[in-house]
Motif scaffolding. Structure first.
Motif, PDB file in Angstrom:
ATOM      1  N   ASP A 149       0.865  -1.169   0.000  1.00 30.22           N
ATOM      2  CA  ASP A 149       0.000   0.000   0.000  1.00 30.22           C
ATOM      3  C   ASP A 149       0.906   1.224   0.000  1.00 30.22           C
ATOM      4  O   ASP A 149       1.517   1.551   1.009  1.00 30.22           O
ATOM      5  CB  ASP A 149      -0.911  -0.017   1.234  1.00 30.22           C
ATOM      6  CG  ASP A 149      -1.830   1.196   1.308  1.00 30.22           C
ATOM      7  OD1 ASP A 149      -1.743   2.074   0.423  1.00 30.22           O
ATOM      8  OD2 ASP A 149      -2.628   1.269   2.262  1.00 30.22           O
ATOM      9  N   ARG A 150       1.000   1.899  -1.155  1.00 25.95           N
ATOM     10  CA  ARG A 150       1.945   3.012  -1.279  1.00 25.95           C
ATOM     11  C   ARG A 150       1.609   4.174  -0.348  1.00 25.95           C
ATOM     12  O   ARG A 150       2.474   4.988  -0.036  1.00 25.95           O
ATOM     13  CB  ARG A 150       2.007   3.492  -2.725  1.00 25.95           C
ATOM     14  CG  ARG A 150       2.633   2.483  -3.678  1.00 25.95           C
ATOM     15  CD  ARG A 150       2.797   3.068  -5.083  1.00 25.95           C
ATOM     16  NE  ARG A 150       3.247   2.083  -6.036  1.00 25.95           N
ATOM     17  CZ  ARG A 150       4.508   1.731  -6.225  1.00 25.95           C
ATOM     18  NH1 ARG A 150       5.456   2.316  -5.490  1.00 25.95           N
ATOM     19  NH2 ARG A 150       4.839   0.828  -7.118  1.00 25.95           N
ATOM     20  N   THR A 151       0.356   4.291   0.077  1.00 26.27           N
ATOM     21  CA  THR A 151       0.002   5.352   1.017  1.00 26.27           C
ATOM     22  C   THR A 151       0.509   5.041   2.421  1.00 26.27           C
ATOM     23  O   THR A 151       0.501   5.910   3.292  1.00 26.27           O
ATOM     24  CB  THR A 151      -1.518   5.567   1.070  1.00 26.27           C
ATOM     25  OG1 THR A 151      -2.143   4.395   1.618  1.00 26.27           O
ATOM     26  CG2 THR A 151      -2.076   5.835  -0.322  1.00 26.27           C
ATOM     27  N   ALA A 191       3.647   6.920  -2.424  1.00 27.66           N
ATOM     28  CA  ALA A 191       2.563   7.344  -3.305  1.00 27.66           C
ATOM     29  C   ALA A 191       2.920   8.645  -4.021  1.00 27.66           C
ATOM     30  O   ALA A 191       2.630   8.815  -5.212  1.00 27.66           O
ATOM     31  CB  ALA A 191       1.268   7.502  -2.512  1.00 27.66           C
ATOM     32  N   GLN A 192       3.560   9.573  -3.294  1.00 35.24           N
ATOM     33  CA  GLN A 192       3.968  10.838  -3.904  1.00 35.24           C
ATOM     34  C   GLN A 192       5.132  10.641  -4.878  1.00 35.24           C
ATOM     35  O   GLN A 192       5.205  11.291  -5.922  1.00 35.24           O
ATOM     36  CB  GLN A 192       4.356  11.832  -2.813  1.00 35.24           C
ATOM     37  CG  GLN A 192       3.207  12.290  -1.944  1.00 35.24           C
ATOM     38  CD  GLN A 192       2.188  13.087  -2.734  1.00 35.24           C
ATOM     39  OE1 GLN A 192       2.539  13.909  -3.575  1.00 35.24           O
ATOM     40  NE2 GLN A 192       0.920  12.832  -2.477  1.00 35.24           N
TER      41      GLN A 192
END
Length: 384
Positions: free
Chosen positions: A175-177, A230-231
């Motif tokens: 989960d990239r977040t 995520a960024q």
């Protein structure tokens, strides 16, 4: 080849979580093996900050062991943290508790040597784990090399962010977040730096992350940059290029690196952030440290949580043997203990990080008001 291929507990991973777990099991009467895929000393890519809660946790096990950690020759005993907001506003924090920065090449080796000298743990280096099997009777650990498997009543996975134990025994997905990525390199010859101050730079152009300069002793500095995965993916950033760009062109950094010498290649690593409840146990297994995704989302470090969770895992192991119960229901008590002592704070850190990451103006304001002693104390309580 192991002398005894059946153990009460097999700890996989000899970093801070695994060694803390082995130290905490000293005197338990259990037969313990600590295995790692690498031969020590080995490098572990990170920021090299050793937070005071990690040292305090060792102190609770043994004052002598705590004192021994400060005998490390390659370290910088840090007294201050300098935090710089996107607009250049600064806060300098003077820490009361003793702490230091040390290259993980040396710190992790020192912890492992303590396990070898102070416990009866059988340490098996160059022991990669290929797969695990859990049955009603035991856990079986199959090595990646041609060697006999190990069996145990309980397996404790302390094998880092890319944990084999977590991948095979839980349904965890990326989960990239909830993931950070970072890069670091070692430098010498920085100007305006000292061996007692760790520095954090929060940058308007790269939010949800920070740039750091951490002294690690003998005139060497760990320099790095990290931010939310995520960024990074959304902006298609190459963090190695970002680090080079910052040290060469950023107005508050370039002059300090003008005469600096880079001692190592820029290397990257991943950080599974804590703050959400995940399964970290099951029948005959536990996860601790980075394998349990216990990185602080706000500060980006996890050594203190690794040591704390390793000790909690050892306590749970003792409870299992006292009750002769290795079921998922019994081991879920460990999840509750981790949530109580670690997870709640990580959840607060994640929400605060998420709230601040898109609001540079709010960070600037917090730093401006944070100069007031009362506000500074509130900020320190918020970030630990």
């Amino acid at each position: 080849m192991p002398l005894n291929q059946h153990y009460d507990v097999v700890i996989i991973g000899a970093g801070p979580a695994g060694t803390a777990c082995a130290l905490a099991l000293q005197g338990s009467g259990l037969r313990v093996a600590l295995v790692d895929r690498k031969q020590f000393p080995r490098d572990k890519i990170c920021g090299d900050a050793i937070p005071s809660p990690a040292l305090k946790a060792i102190r609770q096990l043994s004052q002598a062991w705590y004192d021994e950690l400060f005998e490390l020759t390659t370290k910088a005993e840090t007294r201050n943290s300098r935090l710089v907001a996107p607009n250049g506003t600064e806060i300098v924090v003077q820490w009361k508790a003793r702490t230091f920065n040390s290259p993980r090449l040396h710190f992790d080796q020192h912890l492992l040597s303590m396990v070898k000298r102070h416990t009866k743990t059988e340490v098996l280096e160059n022991f990669g784990v290929k797969r695990l099997e859990i049955s009603a009777q035991q856990a079986t650990v199959f090595p990646s090399a041609q060697a006999a498997p190990l069996t145990a009543a309980l397996v404790i996975g302390c094998d880092g962010a890319n944990s084999v134990v977590a991948r095979q025994l839980t349904n965890r997905t990326l989960d990239r977040t909830r993931q950070c990525a970072a890069v670091r390199a070692y430098f010498t010859g920085l100007s305006e730096s000292d061996e007692q101050t760790s520095e954090f730079f929060f940058l308007d152009e790269y939010r949800s992350g920070y740039f750091w300069i951490f002294p690690v002793g003998q005139g060497v500095f760990n320099v790095g940059f990290g931010m939310l995965s995520a960024q990074i993916a959304a902006r298609k950033l190459d963090l190695k290029q970002v680090l080079r760009h910052l040290t060469q062109t950023h107005p508050r950094l370039a002059t300090r690196f003008a005469q600096a010498k880079q001692l190592s290649d820029i290397q990257g690593f991943g950080l599974p952030l804590g703050g959400v409840q995940r399964p970290i146990s099951g029948a005959r297994f536990l996860l601790a440290g980075d394998a349990a995704a216990l990185i602080d989302p706000l500060q980006g470090h996890g050594i203190d949580k690794a040591v704390q969770s390793g000790i909690l895992a050892a306590q749970q192991a003792v409870r299992c043997f006292q009750t002769h119960d290795f079921s998922a229901a019994q081991l879920f008590e460990y999840d509750r203990q981790v949530q109580t002592h670690i997870g709640k704070k990580l959840a607060r850190s994640y929400h605060l990080m998420h709230f601040l990451s898109a609001k540079a103006w709010l960070v600037n304001g917090a730093f401006r008001f944070g100069r007031h002693p009362l506000i500074k104390n509130l900020l320190l309580k918020a970030v630990g």
